[in-house]
Structures are given as C-alpha cells and as structure tokens.
Motif scaffolding. Structure first.
Motif, PDB file in Angstrom:
ATOM      1  N   THR A 186       0.833  -1.208   0.000  1.00  5.72           N
ATOM      2  CA  THR A 186       0.000   0.000   0.000  1.00  5.72           C
ATOM      3  C   THR A 186       0.863   1.251   0.000  1.00  5.72           C
ATOM      4  OG1 THR A 186      -1.774  -1.177   1.139  1.00  5.72           O
ATOM      5  CG2 THR A 186      -1.831   1.225   1.253  1.00  5.72           C
ATOM      6  N   GLN A 220       2.187  -5.022 -10.359  1.00  7.06           N
ATOM      7  CA  GLN A 220       0.918  -5.543 -10.852  1.00  7.06           C
ATOM      8  C   GLN A 220       1.030  -6.523 -12.003  1.00  7.06           C
ATOM      9  OE1 GLN A 220      -1.747  -2.458 -12.524  1.00  7.06           O
ATOM     10  NE2 GLN A 220       0.016  -1.113 -12.339  1.00  7.06           N
ATOM     11  N   PHE A 232      -4.232  -0.666 -11.849  1.00  4.89           N
ATOM     12  CA  PHE A 232      -4.252   0.548 -11.043  1.00  4.89           C
ATOM     13  C   PHE A 232      -3.202   1.532 -11.544  1.00  4.89           C
ATOM     14  CE2 PHE A 232      -1.844  -2.651  -8.615  1.00  4.89           C
ATOM     15  CZ  PHE A 232      -0.607  -2.023  -8.468  1.00  4.89           C
ATOM     16  N   HIS A 233      -3.508   2.793 -11.349  1.00  4.97           N
ATOM     17  CA  HIS A 233      -2.643   3.921 -11.741  1.00  4.97           C
ATOM     18  C   HIS A 233      -2.284   3.918 -13.227  1.00  4.97           C
ATOM     19  CE1 HIS A 233      -2.639   5.080  -7.663  1.00  4.97           C
ATOM     20  NE2 HIS A 233      -1.636   4.334  -7.232  1.00  4.97           N
ATOM     21  N   SER A 234      -3.242   3.563 -14.074  1.00  4.85           N
ATOM     22  CA  SER A 234      -2.963   3.518 -15.514  1.00  4.85           C
ATOM     23  C   SER A 234      -2.643   4.901 -16.088  1.00  4.85           C
ATOM     24  CB  SER A 234      -4.118   2.877 -16.281  1.00  4.85           C
ATOM     25  OG  SER A 234      -5.308   3.617 -16.127  1.00  4.85           O
ATOM     26  N   VAL A 257       2.360   1.558  -3.576  1.00 10.09           N
ATOM     27  CA  VAL A 257       1.365   1.954  -4.580  1.00 10.09           C
ATOM     28  C   VAL A 257       0.976   3.422  -4.408  1.00 10.09           C
ATOM     29  CG1 VAL A 257      -1.033   1.599  -5.339  1.00 10.09           C
ATOM     30  CG2 VAL A 257       0.473  -0.371  -4.976  1.00 10.09           C
ATOM     31  N   ASN A 258       0.719   3.847  -3.186  1.00  9.62           N
ATOM     32  CA  ASN A 258       0.340   5.242  -2.949  1.00  9.62           C
ATOM     33  C   ASN A 258       1.523   6.192  -3.085  1.00  9.62           C
ATOM     34  OD1 ASN A 258      -2.314   4.469  -2.478  1.00  9.62           O
ATOM     35  ND2 ASN A 258      -1.994   4.250  -0.281  1.00  9.62           N
TER      36      ASN A 258
END
Length: 173
Positions: free
Chosen positions: A16, A39, A83-85, A19-20
């Motif tokens: 986490t 990912q 995520f975060h594309s 990713v953040n």
C-alpha cells in the motif's frame, strides 16, 4: 542440504505504501517501473523492450504486451494494468528511455532505493521481490493459478498466450 534463501515479499502494508507513494515519488520514471513490476510481475528488461505497439493504456482495459525476445516463451504475455494507468501512461516512455540508458546495476539500485524510501525498510527489499509478491498475492487471494501464471509469464500447464493472440491485443482477450 543447503538452506534455501527466503524470498522477500512485500507485506500488504508495504504494498500500500509503495502503490500510494509512487504517485508523488521524486523519480516518476522509477515509480512507473515499480508499479508495472508489482501488478504484472514484470522485469525491468521486459519493460525496457516495450515499444509503442505493445503499450495499450487507453480505453476500458489498459494492458501491455510482452513479446519478442524473452527469457522463455511463457514470458510472452499480456499484462493488464489494473491501477494507476494514467500515471503509467504519463511516465512509461520516460521509464523505457531511462532503462535503456543505464546499466542493470543502476536500475536495480534505484528501485531498491524507491522501496527503502517508501517502506522505511532500508535494504530489506530488492526489485525482484515484486515477482515474489505477485505470486504471494495470487495465493492469498485464491486467484486461478493458470491466469496468474499467464499474466506473470510463469510456466504452468495450460498457461501462456500464443503469438497469434499477442497480435490481437485486447480484441483477442
């Protein structure tokens, strides 16, 4: 018997944080690589060989196509970006350019620094732990082993994508 080295896996909390933290990391080209590794269990060597036709980040189902020269045929695959594309789309070409301009040691060191910076675990993780983390996440979630092997590029009975499918991209999925 020789003791087998324990494989490092990012904890859920550390995943986490990574990713953040990638969205505001001081080196977005390195953060982009970390997000792809987490990912899709991608290796930097696979990311650096991506070309424009293999990067499909617009639309409802963004993905990357890993093809061409790979370690094994099972490494040729389609990696969904979940995520975060938008961040990846913004920085992927700088990431590829940077990977192609530096040594393996330099990118390994930079990714290790990102992991240390974002998790506050100096020297505990290397970038290869992303592949081990992907596998552990699969096991923890109960995801189908064939599907995850296909995404990560691991050998498994029934896993893999044909060269024919790779040429069709999202239309072939």
């Amino acid at each position: 018997f020789d003791k087998v080295n324990e494989k490092q896996v990012l904890t859920r909390e550390h995943q986490t944080l990574v990713v953040n933290g990638c969205l505001s990391y001081k080196r977005p080209e390195i953060a982009c690589i970390a997000l792809l590794q987490l990912q899709g269990a991608m290796m930097p060597s696979e990311i650096k060989r991506l070309n424009e036709e293999c990067i499909i980040l617009e639309g409802d189902s963004p993905f990357l196509i890993v093809k061409g020269i790979t370690k094994t045929n099972s490494r040729r695959r389609i990696v969904p970006i979940v995520f975060h594309s938008e961040f990846i789309q913004q920085h992927i070409y700088d990431s590829i350019k940077w990977l192609n301009s530096c040594t393996d040691t330099a990118h390994s060191h930079s990714l290790k620094n990102l992991l240390s910076d974002l998790t506050s675990c100096k020297g505990k993780y290397t970038s290869h732990c992303f592949r081990h983390t992907f596998r552990t996440n699969r096991e923890a979630s109960g995801a189908d082993i064939v599907h995850s092997a296909t995404i990560a590029g691991w050998s498994a009975k029934g896993a893999g994508v044909s060269e024919h499918l790779l040429n069709y991209g999202d239309q072939g999925l």
